[in-house]
Design an enzyme around this catalytic site. Structure first.
Site, PDB file in Angstrom:
ATOM      1  N   SER A  84     -11.423  -2.168  -0.230  1.00  0.00           N
ATOM      2  CA  SER A  84     -10.150  -2.210   0.507  1.00  0.00           C
ATOM      3  C   SER A  84     -10.370  -2.729   1.917  1.00  0.00           C
ATOM      4  CB  SER A  84      -9.553  -0.798   0.614  1.00  0.00           C
ATOM      5  OG  SER A  84      -8.931  -0.408  -0.554  1.00  0.00           O
ATOM      6  N   HIS A 132      -4.265   5.480   3.584  1.00  0.00           N
ATOM      7  CA  HIS A 132      -4.821   4.197   3.139  1.00  0.00           C
ATOM      8  C   HIS A 132      -4.134   2.982   3.745  1.00  0.00           C
ATOM      9  CE1 HIS A 132      -6.104   1.084   0.206  1.00  0.00           C
ATOM     10  NE2 HIS A 132      -7.193   1.831   0.120  1.00  0.00           N
ATOM     11  N   ASP A 185       0.844  -1.196   0.000  1.00  0.00           N
ATOM     12  CA  ASP A 185       0.000   0.000   0.000  1.00  0.00           C
ATOM     13  C   ASP A 185       0.881   1.249   0.000  1.00  0.00           C
ATOM     14  OD1 ASP A 185      -2.423   1.689   0.614  1.00  0.00           O
ATOM     15  OD2 ASP A 185      -3.276  -0.283   1.003  1.00  0.00           O
TER      16      ASP A 185
END
Length: 433
Positions: A252, A96, A62
């Site tokens: 996600s 994220h 990520d």
């Protein structure tokens, strides 16, 4: 690369925060724990009595992980930055990767404070490879495999106009599976049926997102690559800088919860393969009551919503090595033999060893038979000499007075997956009574 790197993300369409807390005072941190609806839905308190993911490493590919966040401190390993060649810490505006890591393995920082992951004793291997600046997801997957991960979370999802690029990612997924590593990917947030990779790669576990009522989240991509679904809407998690929190929706999040569930299982059942772990998740998944009767796998839910408690405690047959995962072409050649992964040289050695063993057994067996025949003939001659009267053998003439030469029958081995007590009431998604 030819990938459309506009994070069609599996990504949290995400953490463009619905909630955004900066320093998170105690009252807010306490509220954060209460807002983690997915933990209650997945029976986390009961799950943690069986497994917390201890001993398992989950790679998070990520935009970096904030290892200094108070809820993650101590659970993040040294990883790799493929984007800048420096620290795996994210840029100040990037939340994220930290959010995914926290969903998986955050530990909270008090009795009821902060974010806690579904597998709070698992370790996170952060790999910073995100967007267009890195060498590619395939390189990151291979690094994760070679550096101790047994589960790889890829909450990114790319489509491509280049078959070469699709093949690179899919080859990396096959590499992971060949080394018994499970790759979990989000199905994508476009709300359509386009294929995104690596979720759509053979051997990967693609995941769609559901809301807290158990129904599919509207942005979740559908299609044959969706194998399971998991909580993905309005998920609170940790920020990439400071000790704050944000919330968002996306596949996600669903991928991260599924990776955490896989970590729980890998901790409790260390001898199961990646495919057999996926099998336990698939065999215990459920649909909302209103969706019962759908042909499975459904293009939106896959085989259903993950139920980690059931996956940990139900009596599920082990199944084949690859379980429900699509077997990559490069691995199919090995599926016809029981010793999957054995080289030709190793197989030849094993065959020679088996031949020698059976030859020895045959020679010994013939010698034993010859000895028995000799003794019977000798005894028969002796009996004819004394007429079988007093002083004779006294045995039954058919069996020579000998007991059963094979002893007691071997008992069945204990099944390590015996049925456990039934899960508590309050099953999610809601079921009609």
């Amino acid at each position: 690369m030819g990938f459309d790197r506009v994070l069609r993300t599996a990504g949290c369409g995400a953490l463009a925060g619905v909630l955004l807390f900066a320093a998170a005072p105690h009252a807010i941190a306490d509220q954060v724990r209460e807002d983690q609806w997915a933990l209650e839905a997945l029976n986390a308190e009961s799950v943690w009595k069986l497994s917390k993911g201890s001993g398992v490493t989950v790679a998070v590919i990520d935009d970096g992980v904030n290892s200094d966040h108070t809820d993650l401190r101590g659970n993040v390993l040294e990883g790799k930055d493929f984007m800048d060649g420096g620290s795996t810490a994210p840029e100040p505006s990037d939340n994220h990767g930290t959010a995914m890591a926290a969903i998986i393995a955050a530990r909270g920082h008090g009795t009821n404070d902060g974010v806690i992951g579904l597998a709070p004793e698992a370790k996170i291997l952060p790999i910073r490879e995100f967007g267009t600046d890195g060498p590619g997801t395939d390189v990151a997957i291979r690094y994760a495999v070679d550096n101790g991960a047994s589960v790889i979370n890829v909450s990114q999802c790319f489509d491509s106009t280049s078959q070469e690029d699709v093949d690179k990612v899919s080859d990396a997924v096959a590499y992971a599976l060949s080394r018994d590593v499970l790759v979990v990917g989000g199905a994508g947030n476009d709300g359509d049926t386009r294929k995104c990779y690596p979720a759509a790669s053979p051997g990967a576990l693609g995941v769609g997102a559901v809301k807290n009522d158990g129904f599919i989240w509207e942005g979740s991509n559908a299609g044959s690559s969706v194998m399971l679904s998991a909580p993905g809407a309005h998920i609170v998690s940790a920020n990439g800088s400071g000790n704050g929190y944000s919330a968002g929706s996306g596949t996600s999040n669903a991928a991260a919860y599924t990776s955490a569930a896989a970590a729980l299982l890998r901790s409790k059942f260390p001898d199961l393969t990646a495919g057999q772990i996926a099998n336990r998740l698939v065999k215990t998944a459920v649909l909302p009551d209103a969706e019962k009767g759908l042909p499975l796998p459904d293009e939106r839910y896959g085989y259903g919503i993950i139920q980690p408690l059931a996956a940990l405690q139900e009596d599920i047959p082990v199944g084949s090595k690859y379980g429900p995962l699509a077997v990559p072409d490069s691995l199919k050649v090995n599926t016809a033999t029981p010793d999957i992964g054995m080289s030709d040289e190793e197989q030849e050695k094993a065959d020679r060893k088996a031949l020698i063993i059976w030859s020895v057994i045959g020679v010994v067996g013939l010698a034993v038979v010859g000895l028995i025949v000799f003794l019977i003939v000798k005894r028969s001659r002796r009996n004819r000499g004394n007429g079988g009267g007093p002083g004779g053998s006294g045995g039954h003439p058919q069996y020579g007075g000998q007991s059963n030469p094979y002893g007691q029958p071997v008992s069945m081995q204990h099944n390590p997956y015996q049925q456990q007590p039934a899960p508590p009431h309050g099953q999610w998604p809601p079921q009609q009574q």
